[in-house]
Design a protein around this motif. Structure first.
Motif, PDB file in Angstrom:
ATOM      1  N   ASN A 103       9.107 -34.190  -1.852  1.00 43.02           N
ATOM      2  CA  ASN A 103      10.026 -34.739  -0.861  1.00 43.02           C
ATOM      3  C   ASN A 103       9.314 -35.832  -0.066  1.00 43.02           C
ATOM      4  O   ASN A 103       8.083 -35.846   0.025  1.00 43.02           O
ATOM      5  N   TRP A 105       8.866 -36.575   3.067  1.00 44.22           N
ATOM      6  CA  TRP A 105       7.997 -36.234   4.198  1.00 44.22           C
ATOM      7  C   TRP A 105       6.621 -35.797   3.714  1.00 44.22           C
ATOM      8  O   TRP A 105       5.595 -36.263   4.201  1.00 44.22           O
ATOM      9  N   GLN A 107       5.280 -36.346   0.691  1.00 46.97           N
ATOM     10  CA  GLN A 107       4.680 -37.461  -0.046  1.00 46.97           C
ATOM     11  C   GLN A 107       3.970 -38.432   0.900  1.00 46.97           C
ATOM     12  O   GLN A 107       2.809 -38.770   0.702  1.00 46.97           O
TER      13      GLN A 107
END
Length: 197
Positions: A103, A105, A107
């Motif tokens: 996701n 955030w 990453q």
């Protein structure tokens, strides 16, 4: 446990490439672009553009210009003033490119902390080393520093792609050497004014 191995290896690849951007910003990106174009590196759908011929040419030209610019007196110090933020961005992007399935955030948190932090640390240490070299040798030793940086970036890029675990160890060792060498140069500079008094 085995399902986490690809993520761990991706992390090592990303951080190794981020470390390489601390030495030279465009060289690791050029290696990724060329490696993807030649089929040595698997193509990532989100970053497919980097494996195209226009990207190889653009990153290749940027790499040559960056390397040559570091051999021009005064320009090398000017480049150091902008290299830390640029290396931080490049390092973050290279780590993010390894975790496109996570996701956003997670990453980008990983990318900024691990990639940006690694690139910024190495770039800052090298900028300090060059500043100390300029002050202690009137810039005569700067081409040697530039050559070491280019070699370091090339080695780190190749190692990060093909031997990612070794890249982390190698990156930490190089950072240790840069800091140690930089401290020695800083001490020499501090002693010089006292000797002139």
């Amino acid at each position: 446990m085995t399902e986490y191995i690809p993520y761990i290896l991706s992390f090592f690849v990303g951080v190794g490439l981020a470390a390489a951007t601390g030495f030279r910003i465009f060289l690791p990106i050029f290696f990724i672009s060329l490696g993807t174009y030649l089929g040595w590196i698997p193509e990532n759908e989100s970053y497919a553009w980097i494996g195209g011929l226009p990207a190889v040419i653009a990153t290749g030209l940027a790499t040559v210009i960056e390397i040559l610019a570091y051999y021009i007196p005064y320009v090398d110090n000017l480049l150091d003033s902008i290299s830390v933020p640029l290396a931080t961005i490049a390092g973050s992007l290279l780590v993010a490119s390894q975790f496109t399935e996570l996701n956003a955030w997670t990453q980008w948190s990983l990318a900024i902390i691990a990639g940006g932090g690694t690139a910024a640390s190495i770039s800052s240490a090298l900028a300090g080393t060059r500043a100390a070299s300029t002050a202690s040798t009137a810039g005569i030793a700067n081409p040697v520093v530039s050559t070491i940086e280019t070699i370091g970036s090339s080695i780190m890029s190749v190692v990060a792609i093909f031997l990612p675990v070794l890249a982390i160890i190698f990156g930490l060792f190089i950072l240790f050497l840069i800091i140690k060498f930089g401290k020695r140069l800083a001490k020499k500079i501090q002693r010089k004014p006292k000797a002139l008094q």
